[in-house]
Design an enzyme around this catalytic site. Sequence first.
Site, mmCIF file in Angstrom:
data_model
loop_
_atom_site.group_PDB
_atom_site.id
_atom_site.type_symbol
_atom_site.label_atom_id
_atom_site.label_comp_id
_atom_site.label_asym_id
_atom_site.label_seq_id
_atom_site.Cartn_x
_atom_site.Cartn_y
_atom_site.Cartn_z
ATOM 1 C CE LYS A 1 42.851 17.371 33.633
ATOM 2 N NZ LYS A 1 42.631 17.199 32.265
ATOM 3 C CG HIS B 1 46.951 14.870 34.618
ATOM 4 N ND1 HIS B 1 47.176 14.983 33.288
ATOM 5 C CD2 HIS B 1 47.947 14.562 35.152
ATOM 6 C CE1 HIS B 1 48.419 14.478 32.968
ATOM 7 N NE2 HIS B 1 49.148 14.415 34.285
ATOM 8 C CB THR C 1 41.863 12.278 26.143
ATOM 9 O OG1 THR C 1 42.948 11.192 26.615
ATOM 10 C CG2 THR C 1 42.115 13.711 26.502
ATOM 11 N NE ARG D 1 40.660 11.936 31.955
ATOM 12 C CZ ARG D 1 41.639 11.973 31.165
ATOM 13 N NH1 ARG D 1 41.713 11.001 30.318
ATOM 14 N NH2 ARG D 1 42.694 13.070 31.703
ATOM 15 N NE ARG E 1 45.941 7.618 30.656
ATOM 16 C CZ ARG E 1 46.206 8.918 30.052
ATOM 17 N NH1 ARG E 1 46.292 9.863 30.821
ATOM 18 N NH2 ARG E 1 45.456 8.828 28.725
HETATM 19 N N1 UDP Z 1 42.702 17.910 25.673
HETATM 20 C C1 UDP Z 1 41.341 18.903 25.094
HETATM 21 N N2 UDP Z 1 41.242 18.322 23.767
HETATM 22 C C2 UDP Z 1 41.887 17.442 23.115
HETATM 23 C C3 UDP Z 1 42.996 16.960 23.670
HETATM 24 C C4 UDP Z 1 43.245 17.236 25.003
HETATM 25 O O1 UDP Z 1 40.860 19.541 25.636
HETATM 26 O O2 UDP Z 1 41.628 17.279 21.873
HETATM 27 C C5 UDP Z 1 42.859 18.391 26.982
HETATM 28 C C6 UDP Z 1 42.146 17.457 27.902
HETATM 29 O O3 UDP Z 1 41.784 18.193 29.142
HETATM 30 C C7 UDP Z 1 43.288 16.409 28.310
HETATM 31 C C8 UDP Z 1 44.606 17.263 28.147
HETATM 32 O O4 UDP Z 1 44.224 18.299 27.209
HETATM 33 O O5 UDP Z 1 43.004 16.025 29.468
HETATM 34 C C9 UDP Z 1 46.076 16.671 27.972
HETATM 35 O O6 UDP Z 1 45.644 15.865 26.780
HETATM 36 P P1 UDP Z 1 46.158 14.387 26.559
HETATM 37 O O7 UDP Z 1 46.379 14.053 25.234
HETATM 38 O O8 UDP Z 1 47.586 14.520 27.526
HETATM 39 O O9 UDP Z 1 45.218 13.559 27.287
HETATM 40 P P2 UDP Z 1 45.193 12.732 28.791
HETATM 41 O O10 UDP Z 1 46.584 12.274 28.946
HETATM 42 O O11 UDP Z 1 44.858 13.880 29.800
HETATM 43 O O12 UDP Z 1 44.117 11.821 28.474
HETATM 44 MG MG MG Z 2 48.457 13.133 28.951
#
Ligand code: UDP
Ligand code: MG
Length: 165
Positions: A10, A124, A96, A107, A90
Amino acid sequence: MEQQALVLIKPDGLKKSLTGNILTRLSETKLEIVASKIVRVSRELAMEHYCHMKDMPFFEDLIKYIMGEYHKKKVMALVYWGEEAIEKIRALCGKTNPEEADSVSIRGSYGRITTKGVYENVIHASSNPSEAEREIKLWFSPDEIIMDLYPKKEIEEMRKVRVWA
Ligand code: UDP
Ligand code: MG
């Protein structure tokens, strides 16, 4: 099971010069990179990529974040392929929420939470095979990938394209 996964470094990852570091960590998985490019993310692409988040209060900030409004206007997009690719990647990424992510994960090491509540988590990665299919098809055309991952077809197309002058 052999799988493919979309990975995005990102804009915060690029701004923080983490490209080499992240690629090195991912290389430990012995997965193969089958496509890669640097992308200037349009609003359209950003909104499509995060369509599942559209009802979240932070959606607009998330869109601006992935478009690079807060860092650099670029994303590195890659497709990884190999045995259990999704789970392996992952696991290296970590959770996340960068504060909940294992401190040695990507992360956990480099992510942060902004004052607006967006998780700037530098990477991501697709989280399941159907998401991977949707995302890979969104970010890459068949000819940009060196493997036949999904069925494709040929169409006649008349359009202007840019070539070197
Ligand atoms: N995100 C955020 N706050 C949250 C959940 C998600 O800022 O409470 C953002 C974060 O950058 C995350 C993206 O939205 O990577 C996509 O969310 P997802 O739940 O798909 O998480 P990921 O698959 O990226 O772990
Ligand atoms: Mg996701």
